[in-house]
Design a protein around this motif. Structure first.
Motif, mmCIF file in Angstrom:
data_model
loop_
_atom_site.group_PDB
_atom_site.id
_atom_site.type_symbol
_atom_site.label_atom_id
_atom_site.label_comp_id
_atom_site.label_asym_id
_atom_site.label_seq_id
_atom_site.Cartn_x
_atom_site.Cartn_y
_atom_site.Cartn_z
ATOM 1 N N ALA A 73 15.010 5.689 20.716
ATOM 2 C CA ALA A 73 13.657 6.159 20.099
ATOM 3 C C ALA A 73 14.113 7.156 18.784
ATOM 4 N N ASP A 74 15.009 8.022 18.770
ATOM 5 C CA ASP A 74 15.165 8.610 17.432
ATOM 6 C C ASP A 74 15.506 7.797 16.487
ATOM 7 N N ILE A 75 16.273 6.658 16.589
ATOM 8 C CA ILE A 75 16.512 5.985 15.352
ATOM 9 C C ILE A 75 15.458 5.311 14.966
ATOM 10 N N LEU A 76 14.628 4.657 15.793
ATOM 11 C CA LEU A 76 13.414 4.086 15.225
ATOM 12 C C LEU A 76 12.432 5.000 14.367
ATOM 13 N N SER A 77 12.409 6.256 15.036
ATOM 14 C CA SER A 77 11.472 7.142 14.432
ATOM 15 C C SER A 77 11.953 7.396 13.106
ATOM 16 N N SER A 78 13.332 7.678 13.148
ATOM 17 C CA SER A 78 13.764 8.211 11.837
ATOM 18 C C SER A 78 13.801 7.016 10.733
ATOM 19 N N LEU A 79 14.186 5.865 11.056
ATOM 20 C CA LEU A 79 14.131 4.686 10.363
ATOM 21 C C LEU A 79 12.781 4.694 9.700
ATOM 22 N N ARG A 80 11.701 4.963 10.440
ATOM 23 C CA ARG A 80 10.260 4.932 9.973
ATOM 24 C C ARG A 80 10.285 6.027 9.158
ATOM 25 N N THR A 81 10.592 7.233 9.268
ATOM 26 C CA THR A 81 10.551 8.283 8.391
ATOM 27 C C THR A 81 11.503 7.913 6.938
ATOM 28 N N SER A 82 12.683 7.397 7.203
ATOM 29 C CA SER A 82 13.253 7.185 5.901
ATOM 30 C C SER A 82 12.523 6.102 4.923
ATOM 31 N N LEU A 83 12.054 5.025 5.515
ATOM 32 C CA LEU A 83 11.160 3.852 4.932
ATOM 33 C C LEU A 83 9.906 4.626 4.004
ATOM 34 N N VAL A 84 9.204 5.253 4.976
ATOM 35 C CA VAL A 84 8.037 6.001 4.341
ATOM 36 C C VAL A 84 8.461 7.020 2.971
#
Lengths: 355, 279, 294
Positions: free
Chosen positions: B68-79
């Motif tokens: 989960a932390d990977i997915l949420s941080s990927l979203r953060t990074s993209l935004v």
């Protein structure tokens, strides 16, 4: 009659440098003027003032009788052909030509027809979809001309229109440019440092130096009757002969060179003060043999011959000791060699006196 | 053949072989670790084993996607990367236009000042921002990250913007104005299109740098906003397994996409001409 | 024509207003997000440390204690490690980048050249994390280069082994940037000069020593220094590859923040680091001034 352009006591300085010093002149509608001078003489400043890129420090500029004070470039109906053309590199030829039409509020549906008409005028039909970098120098020049003319400007400014082209192309396009200017009939001001370009394009020439107009007039007037040494030298090659006026009879004076050569020259009002004669090399006629020496002719000896294609420059040492250069047509049936005995003669009206 | 030219020739041969050797080894050194990483990401083994993998599978990617932390941080990074790119390009392009518009006192100093974040170690920027923003009371993680990323990416946009304006002659806007365009119209129809290559290059660099940054983000991330590289670094320090290889493959794919876009829109030769790499 | 002068003078009032508008956002962001934090760092570095606080206590006493504490063997070692490992990496990087740049500029077909450029730019834009991880995989416990280092007698746990891996990590990032930087200088060298040297009797390698090397020397000097600045401010590479045994200045700053929360001390180290980075940069500037004076 309302002048197409009028400058009244216009002055402009950039910091310490005076670019224009109290200039006044006017241009008649439909006339083509050439502003001629070395770089830094102020001719480009005149152009930029008319276009509205600069504001004058003093004086007024009117176009078609209307004061231009405070008007931005886009509020003036002036066309400008830039030196090196300044074509928009990211637009096609059509978009370049249509740019002014779009921004001067022409109806969108009329634009393609007008662009096509302009392409036809400069003989570039079929090139509309090219980019400027896909065109030759001459083609770019014609696109720039079409772009400047598309909006029917009341006045066309041309900044060194042919300087970026090589010599042969320059001759061709000069004729073509003259034809186009005649066809559209708009008032035009050509800025150039090339006297041939100025004389061939301009109906009147303004010779400029250091922010001042030194002389203005028809090309032949300026060429044959320069009013100053600067104009004489700038317009072409000259022979300068030092001496003094010894006698005047009506419209002809007799001039005596330092070496004692006497010859007739066009009289000047204050003849006594005159110390120099200017005569263009092509006015110096040269014939082989010494037979015609006498009242008009002067005997001499050829020192050197330089062949320039259509012309030959022959350096002559006269029997008086004066030296003079003659430019004569290069013909296969006539030849000159160093040491050859010759006679030269000059029409009096080609010899202009200077103080 | 004289002895002189014979020794000269053999000297040439040795020097040439040496130079080619260095070039070959250098290219291998650049490429091999990345190739190994890509290969190992598809290793079917569930542990970190020696090369080559006996079978291929996508299970490391599945494991990655299940965190989960990977997915949420990927979203953060993209935004974050998108916002950073938009802000940096706007600020940088405007500044480049301002700097290119004539000479004015302090122009040189201002230009150096704008580019100075590039010479300050990123860790110092990150740590400095952390202290300053805490003091200033700005606690929103995303806002902190955004400011940090804009500070280090805007200079690239200014640089590429300035380089692309070098080719844009002032006379082109003059030409537009004499043809009836107002200053504003000339800006949008001439200046901005001419800056296209600089803007695109700057945007891609800004996006890539924002996507990859660790040094600054590590200080500014908080539980509400953590970037992908920060998560990966802490995972890497916790346990060295191949989920990170899988993440690396994904990040490399993003970079390759950016590179292809860059080449299509700008061309690599022009990128080198943007003043980003100069001595 | 005095065009430059005229264009300068052509700046009108609206130009001045436009300039203010276009520059304002960058100035504001720079002042708030860059200058203020740096000034704050300088102030903070002079504050007395109170454990357990983000930032110093209000009205904390001013002290040079934080700098004084750095004058010990441990920090001197960190400084030394940062510079010698960074320096070796910068030099090794140039050793590879120089022939590589020449090879790409002069020996490749336009198509291959574009491909090589694409590869280098991809590496520049790739995450430092990916590159670090890839190096760790290559030299780590299962890495294919591990046996190579073990056969030359290095123990996988030795300090030397770790140093080499950290240097490899730095070099991997340095080569692409240095190559791209040097390519610019190589492109501007007239290839006919080499022909001229060889036609005058110099063998190829000597021609390079007397033409290519001196003409690209200024670029080589600044490329080395740019690489050195990159290396000494590296953070992720020593953190991951150094396994806690190779510490760079940046890693110590992070430790001050994450492990012991001593912000004033972190600020003091930051300023030392900033000063060293600026020192290297000013050498570049001086080298440039020297180059343009010649």
């Amino acid at each position: 009659m309302i002048s197409a352009v009028e400058f009244q006591s216009v002055g402009k300085s950039f910091g310490e440098t005076v670019a224009l010093d109290n200039i006044s002149f006017s241009v008649k509608p439909g006339e083509t003027i050439a502003l001629l001078g070395p770089s830094g003489c102020g001719k480009t400043t005149i152009l930029r003032l008319i276009a509205g890129f600069e504001r004058p420090d003093s004086g007024t500029i009117t176009i078609g009788g209307k004061s231009m004070a405070g008007l931005k470039p886009y509020e003036r109906n002036v066309g400008l052909l830039f030196q090196h053309y300044a074509l928009f590199p990211h637009m096609t030829v059509e978009q370049n030509i249509g740019y002014g039409l779009r921004h001067r509020g022409h109806a969108a549906r009329e634009i393609p027809a007008r662009v096509a008409e302009m392409l036809d005028l400069v003989r570039l039909t079929g090139f509309g979809h090219r980019r400027p970098n896909e065109l030759s120098g001459g083609q770019q020049q014609r696109v720039a001309l079409a772009r400047a003319l598309a909006t029917h400007p009341s006045l066309l400014l041309l900044d060194e229109p042919l300087s970026a082209l090589d010599a042969k192309l320059r001759h061709e396009l000069r004729t073509e440019l003259k034809d186009v200017l005649a066809a559209v009939g708009s008032t035009a001001i050509v800025v150039t440092h090339d006297q041939e370009e100025a004389m061939s394009l301009g109906e009147r020439i303004f010779v400029m130096s250091r922010g001042e107009i030194m002389q203005s007039g028809k090309p032949d007037d300026v060429y044959w009757r320069p009013k100053s040494r600067f104009v004489a030298d700038f317009m072409g090659r000259t022979n300068w002969i030092r001496g003094s006026v010894v006698a005047t009879d009506g419209s002809v004076s007799t001039f005596r060179s330092e070496f004692g050569w006497e010859f007739p020259v066009a009289a000047s009002r204050d003849g006594a003060a005159m110390k120099d004669v200017c005569v263009r090399p092509e006015s110096v006629e040269i014939s082989s043999g010494t037979g015609r020496a006498g009242a008009i002719g002067m005997a001499g000896r050829v020192e050197d011959v330089v062949t320039l294609g259509a012309f030959r420059h022959v350096s002559v040492e006269l029997s008086s000791g004066d030296r003079i250069i003659s430019a004569c047509a290069n013909r296969p049936d006539i030849s000159f060699e160093a040491g050859q005995e010759i006679t030269i003669s000059m029409p009096p009206q080609a010899c202009v006196l200077f103080a | 053949m004289s002895t002189h030219s014979r020794t000269a020739r053999s000297g040439d041969r040795v020097a040439g072989a040496l130079a080619y050797g260095v070039v070959g080894l250098g290219l291998a050194f650049l490429a091999i670790p990345l190739a190994i990483t890509c290969l190992m990401a598809f290793d079917a083994r569930t542990f970190l084993g020696p090369l080559p993998p006996p079978a291929l599978s996508l299970h490391w990617f599945e494991r990655l996607a299940s965190q989960a932390d990977i997915l949420s941080s990927l979203r953060t990074s993209l935004v974050l990367a998108v916002l950073t790119t938009i802000l940096s390009v706007s600020i940088g392009t405007a500044a480049a236009v301002g700097l290119a518009r004539g000479d004015f006192p302090g122009k040189g100093i201002l230009t150096s000042a704008f580019l100075s974040p590039l010479i300050v170690p990123p860790v110092v920027i990150g740590f400095g921002l952390l202290l300053f923003l805490s003091k200033a009371g700005i606690t929103n993680g995303m806002a902190r990250l955004l400011l940090g990323h804009v500070i280090v990416t805007a200079p690239y946009c200014i640089r590429t913007g300035l380089a692309s304006l070098l080719g844009a002659d002032r006379r082109l806007t003059d030409a537009a104005m004499i043809l009836g365009a107002t200053e504003r119209q000339a800006f949008w129809s001439i200046t901005i299109p001419l800056m296209k290559t600089g803007i695109i290059t700057g945007a891609i660099f800004a996006f890539a740098i924002s996507m990859d940054d660790v040094s600054i983000s590590l200080f500014l991330s908080d539980p509400s906003a953590t970037t992908l590289p920060v998560t990966l670094v802490s995972n890497m320090r916790a346990a060295f397994d191949l989920t990170i290889a899988a993440a690396a493959v994904i990040l490399m794919a993003v970079t390759v996409v950016l590179i292809v876009v860059l080449d299509r829109l700008v061309g690599f030769d022009n990128v080198v001409g943007q003043g980003l790499f100069r001595s | 024509m005095t065009n430059a002068r005229q264009q300068t003078a052509a700046i009108s009032i609206s130009d001045r207003r436009d300039r203010a508008i276009t520059l304002a956002p960058a100035v504001l962001v720079l002042a708030f997000g860059f200058l203020s934090p740096l000034i704050n760092l300088a102030i903070e570095s002079l504050k007395e440390f109170t454990p357990g606080r983000v930032g110093s206590v209000e009205n904390a006493a001013t002290t040079v204690q934080n700098y004084h504490e750095l004058a010990n063997q441990a920090f001197a070692n960190v400084l030394l490690t940062t510079f010698w490992i960074g320096g070796v990496a910068a030099l090794v990087g140039q050793l590879v980048a120089f022939p590589l740049a020449y090879f790409i500029v002069r020996r490749l077909s336009p198509r291959m050249r574009t491909l090589a450029l694409g590869f280098l730019i991809t590496l520049v834009l790739s995450s430092v994390l990916i590159k670090t991880y890839a190096i760790e995989l290559t030299f780590g416990s299962v890495g294919i280069l591990r046996p190579l280092l073990l056969t030359v007698g290095l123990s996988a746990n030795s300090r030397e082994y770790i140093n080499i891996v950290v240097i490899a990590g730095l070099v991997h990032s340095i080569i692409p940037v240095a190559t791209l930087t040097l390519m610019g200088a190589m492109q501007s060298i007239d290839p006919r000069l080499l022909d001229a040297a060889q036609s005058l009797g110099a063998p190829g390698w000597k021609a390079h020593l007397s033409i290519t090397l001196p003409l690209s020397l200024p670029a080589l000097v600044s490329s080395t220094l740019i690489s050195l600045t990159f290396a000494i401010s590296a953070f992720v590479i020593p953190m991951v590859l150094g396994r806690g045994r190779v510490l760079f200045m940046s890693n110590v700053i992070y430790t001050r923040f994450s492990d012991i929360a001593n912000y004033p001390s972190g600020a003091a180290i930051s300023l030392v680091m900033l000063a060293t980075a600026l020192a290297v940069i000013s050498v570049i500037t001086l080298a440039h001034a020297w180059k343009s004076r010649r």
